[in-house]
Scaffold this motif. Structure first.
Motif, PDB file in Angstrom:
ATOM      1  N   PHE A 113      38.835  43.017  40.652  1.00 50.06           N
ATOM      2  CA  PHE A 113      38.651  41.595  40.343  1.00 50.06           C
ATOM      3  C   PHE A 113      39.923  41.000  39.755  1.00 50.06           C
ATOM      4  O   PHE A 113      40.399  39.933  40.186  1.00 50.06           O
ATOM      5  CB  PHE A 113      37.488  41.432  39.358  1.00 50.06           C
ATOM      6  N   TYR A 114      40.501  41.676  38.775  1.00 51.10           N
ATOM      7  CA  TYR A 114      41.696  41.142  38.132  1.00 51.10           C
ATOM      8  C   TYR A 114      42.917  41.228  39.039  1.00 51.10           C
ATOM      9  O   TYR A 114      43.827  40.398  38.942  1.00 51.10           O
ATOM     10  CB  TYR A 114      41.938  41.838  36.796  1.00 51.10           C
ATOM     11  N   ALA A 115      42.933  42.214  39.899  1.00 54.83           N
ATOM     12  CA  ALA A 115      44.022  42.290  40.871  1.00 54.83           C
ATOM     13  C   ALA A 115      43.964  41.103  41.827  1.00 54.83           C
ATOM     14  O   ALA A 115      44.980  40.462  42.122  1.00 54.83           O
ATOM     15  CB  ALA A 115      43.947  43.607  41.642  1.00 54.83           C
ATOM     16  N   VAL A 116      42.760  40.796  42.295  1.00 58.08           N
ATOM     17  CA  VAL A 116      42.585  39.665  43.215  1.00 58.08           C
ATOM     18  C   VAL A 116      42.934  38.347  42.537  1.00 58.08           C
ATOM     19  O   VAL A 116      43.624  37.494  43.114  1.00 58.08           O
ATOM     20  CB  VAL A 116      41.141  39.635  43.762  1.00 58.08           C
ATOM     21  N   LEU A 131      40.368  26.592  44.888  1.00 55.53           N
ATOM     22  CA  LEU A 131      40.755  27.636  45.842  1.00 55.53           C
ATOM     23  C   LEU A 131      40.960  28.966  45.132  1.00 55.53           C
ATOM     24  O   LEU A 131      40.548  30.024  45.616  1.00 55.53           O
ATOM     25  CB  LEU A 131      42.019  27.224  46.587  1.00 55.53           C
ATOM     26  N   TRP A 132      41.624  28.919  43.972  1.00 61.10           N
ATOM     27  CA  TRP A 132      41.874  30.132  43.192  1.00 61.10           C
ATOM     28  C   TRP A 132      40.572  30.792  42.765  1.00 61.10           C
ATOM     29  O   TRP A 132      40.387  32.007  42.926  1.00 61.10           O
ATOM     30  CB  TRP A 132      42.731  29.778  41.973  1.00 61.10           C
ATOM     31  N   ALA A 133      39.660  29.992  42.228  1.00 57.98           N
ATOM     32  CA  ALA A 133      38.390  30.534  41.760  1.00 57.98           C
ATOM     33  C   ALA A 133      37.559  31.079  42.920  1.00 57.98           C
ATOM     34  O   ALA A 133      36.976  32.174  42.834  1.00 57.98           O
ATOM     35  CB  ALA A 133      37.603  29.459  41.013  1.00 57.98           C
ATOM     36  N   ALA A 134      37.500  30.328  44.014  1.00 57.11           N
ATOM     37  CA  ALA A 134      36.712  30.769  45.171  1.00 57.11           C
ATOM     38  C   ALA A 134      37.271  32.047  45.776  1.00 57.11           C
ATOM     39  O   ALA A 134      36.516  32.959  46.147  1.00 57.11           O
ATOM     40  CB  ALA A 134      36.671  29.661  46.216  1.00 57.11           C
ATOM     41  N   SER A 155      29.031  34.110  30.219  1.00 59.35           N
ATOM     42  CA  SER A 155      30.016  35.095  30.661  1.00 59.35           C
ATOM     43  C   SER A 155      31.381  34.452  30.865  1.00 59.35           C
ATOM     44  O   SER A 155      31.506  33.230  31.041  1.00 59.35           O
ATOM     45  CB  SER A 155      29.539  35.718  31.982  1.00 59.35           C
ATOM     46  N   PHE A 156      32.384  35.303  30.873  1.00 63.61           N
ATOM     47  CA  PHE A 156      33.735  34.899  31.240  1.00 63.61           C
ATOM     48  C   PHE A 156      33.764  34.317  32.657  1.00 63.61           C
ATOM     49  O   PHE A 156      34.591  33.470  32.986  1.00 63.61           O
ATOM     50  CB  PHE A 156      34.623  36.142  31.121  1.00 63.61           C
ATOM     51  N   LEU A 157      32.833  34.752  33.513  1.00 65.90           N
ATOM     52  CA  LEU A 157      32.783  34.284  34.895  1.00 65.90           C
ATOM     53  C   LEU A 157      32.305  32.843  35.020  1.00 65.90           C
ATOM     54  O   LEU A 157      32.401  32.256  36.103  1.00 65.90           O
ATOM     55  CB  LEU A 157      31.869  35.190  35.721  1.00 65.90           C
ATOM     56  N   ASP A 158      31.799  32.273  33.945  1.00 67.79           N
ATOM     57  CA  ASP A 158      31.303  30.896  34.012  1.00 67.79           C
ATOM     58  C   ASP A 158      32.403  29.929  34.447  1.00 67.79           C
ATOM     59  O   ASP A 158      32.156  28.996  35.219  1.00 67.79           O
ATOM     60  CB  ASP A 158      30.751  30.464  32.652  1.00 67.79           C
ATOM     61  N   ILE A 159      33.620  30.128  33.954  1.00 69.08           N
ATOM     62  CA  ILE A 159      34.722  29.233  34.292  1.00 69.08           C
ATOM     63  C   ILE A 159      35.020  29.297  35.786  1.00 69.08           C
ATOM     64  O   ILE A 159      35.163  28.264  36.455  1.00 69.08           O
ATOM     65  CB  ILE A 159      35.969  29.595  33.480  1.00 69.08           C
ATOM     66  N   TYR A 160      35.127  30.509  36.319  1.00 71.07           N
ATOM     67  CA  TYR A 160      35.367  30.661  37.755  1.00 71.07           C
ATOM     68  C   TYR A 160      34.262  29.954  38.544  1.00 71.07           C
ATOM     69  O   TYR A 160      34.529  29.236  39.517  1.00 71.07           O
ATOM     70  CB  TYR A 160      35.375  32.142  38.136  1.00 71.07           C
ATOM     71  N   THR A 161      33.029  30.188  38.140  1.00 73.86           N
ATOM     72  CA  THR A 161      31.877  29.621  38.854  1.00 73.86           C
ATOM     73  C   THR A 161      31.922  28.097  38.842  1.00 73.86           C
ATOM     74  O   THR A 161      31.711  27.437  39.875  1.00 73.86           O
ATOM     75  CB  THR A 161      30.577  30.117  38.209  1.00 73.86           C
ATOM     76  N   LEU A 162      32.214  27.511  37.698  1.00 69.09           N
ATOM     77  CA  LEU A 162      32.234  26.052  37.585  1.00 69.09           C
ATOM     78  C   LEU A 162      33.400  25.432  38.341  1.00 69.09           C
ATOM     79  O   LEU A 162      33.279  24.339  38.900  1.00 69.09           O
ATOM     80  CB  LEU A 162      32.284  25.663  36.107  1.00 69.09           C
ATOM     81  N   LEU A 163      34.520  26.132  38.385  1.00 74.11           N
ATOM     82  CA  LEU A 163      35.666  25.605  39.137  1.00 74.11           C
ATOM     83  C   LEU A 163      35.375  25.503  40.626  1.00 74.11           C
ATOM     84  O   LEU A 163      35.944  24.650  41.320  1.00 74.11           O
ATOM     85  CB  LEU A 163      36.896  26.481  38.904  1.00 74.11           C
ATOM     86  N   THR A 164      34.491  26.350  41.140  1.00 75.70           N
ATOM     87  CA  THR A 164      34.182  26.290  42.568  1.00 75.70           C
ATOM     88  C   THR A 164      33.434  25.010  42.946  1.00 75.70           C
ATOM     89  O   THR A 164      33.321  24.698  44.130  1.00 75.70           O
ATOM     90  CB  THR A 164      33.342  27.508  43.014  1.00 75.70           C
ATOM     91  N   LEU A 165      32.938  24.272  41.960  1.00 74.25           N
ATOM     92  CA  LEU A 165      32.289  22.989  42.255  1.00 74.25           C
ATOM     93  C   LEU A 165      33.298  21.958  42.752  1.00 74.25           C
ATOM     94  O   LEU A 165      32.916  20.971  43.388  1.00 74.25           O
ATOM     95  CB  LEU A 165      31.576  22.455  41.017  1.00 74.25           C
ATOM     96  N   GLY A 166      34.565  22.156  42.427  1.00 72.63           N
ATOM     97  CA  GLY A 166      35.592  21.235  42.901  1.00 72.63           C
ATOM     98  C   GLY A 166      35.623  19.903  42.186  1.00 72.63           C
ATOM     99  O   GLY A 166      36.182  18.930  42.712  1.00 72.63           O
ATOM    100  N   ARG A 167      35.077  19.846  40.987  1.00 72.12           N
ATOM    101  CA  ARG A 167      35.099  18.610  40.204  1.00 72.12           C
ATOM    102  C   ARG A 167      36.260  18.645  39.217  1.00 72.12           C
ATOM    103  O   ARG A 167      36.559  19.682  38.633  1.00 72.12           O
ATOM    104  CB  ARG A 167      33.780  18.429  39.449  1.00 72.12           C
TER     105      ARG A 167
END
Length: 299
Positions: free
Chosen positions: A71-74, A110-113, A145-157
């Protein structure tokens, strides 16, 4: 506004990614501290009071540890690949879209997705409840979770998160946060809190949106904490709607305190109807009850 209401302007851990190559990025050495994280996680989560919150070292599967490393490598590779687009676009963003910064948020999407796609699927519900891209609002959600930020960024807002000032010092991620217009905040600094509050209101006044985790920190046991008033005071003073969002599943994939682990699973993002009220306390109660009821029914 009283300073007590400012405490909900909590620093958001927007960008924790810590790539494995210190020669290219000087993120925090997450991957080098995985073993230590498991020890800390065991001691912290075992006392949370619920069976789901207690993770012993033996319960962490090797596959989850490997997925965590990947995950962190990606996320590091994606960040390095995309930061150039942000840098090139930034002068034009400052000239033509200083407050919303849609181009920078598109790159962040794009980064989060790209980061989450190999590891878990996100299902969205209630996308029709999102205000238009040009309509300012205050967004709030639970924080698992730490993943919340990634998840919310995928909304594109293009909503603006709030983050600790120290995170801005990290190369690549700190640069990206600055170019996105992330709001800096120093913990326990009343002047910084006032400046942060003023910045939020100024952004909304210029057509941008802001995002709060009103619990103030990530939940260790999955239970919804109390909501502080800061986000709702901002919404009431600027007369913009509050958009509650319920996140389900992120805490199971990467539990709080175990950021080196990525379990299998899926995530659901539920966007609720905007709330329009002039009383911050009513806004707070409605938003929390909306998210709480959803977690009870479907969490």
């Amino acid at each position: 506004m009283e300073l007590s209401s400012l405490h909900s302007l909590s620093p958001l851990p927007l960008c924790y990614p810590k790539p494995s190559s210190s020669s290219t990025l000087s993120f925090l050495p997450m991957l080098q501290r995985v073993d230590a994280l498991y020890v800390v996680a065991k001691s912290e989560l075992a006392g949370a009071g619920t069976p789901d919150a207690s993770y012993s070292l033996s319960e962490v599967k090797l596959s989850s540890k490997v997925r965590g490393v990947c995950f962190y490598a990606v996320t590091a590779i994606a960040a390095i690949s995309l930061i150039g687009f942000m840098i090139v676009a930034h002068p034009f963003v400052l000239l033509f879209d200083r407050y919303r910064r849609k181009a920078q948020h598109f790159v962040a999407k794009l980064w989060a997705a790209a980061t989450v796609a190999p590891f878990f699927k996100i299902e969205y519900e209630g996308l029709e409840n999102l205000p238009s891209h040009d309509a300012p609002a205050v967004y709030v959600s639970n924080h698992q979770s730490f993943l919340d930020i990634y998840t919310l960024l995928t909304l594109g807002r293009s909503f603006k998160f709030i983050s600790k000032t120290a995170i801005f010092l990290f190369p690549i991620i700190g640069w990206a946060m600055s170019m996105m217009g992330t709001i800096p905040l120093k913990r326990m600094d009343s002047r910084s809190q006032l400046e942060c509050l003023k910045r939020c209101m100024d952004l909304i006044g210029n057509g941008a949106s802001v995002f709060f985790f009103p619990e103030g920190t990530r939940s260790k046991d999955g239970k919804l904490g109390d909501f502080k008033k800061g986000a709702f005071s901002v919404a009431a003073k600027t007369r913009v709607p509050v958009v509650p969002i319920t996140l389900i599943g992120t805490g199971g994939i990467m539990p709080t305190g175990m950021e080196g682990v990525v379990n299998s699973g899926s995530v659901k993002v539920i966007i609720h109807k905007p709330i329009k009220e002039t009383d911050p306390e009513i806004l707070r109660q409605i938003a929390r009850n909306t998210i709480l009821d959803t977690l009870k029914l479907r969490g």
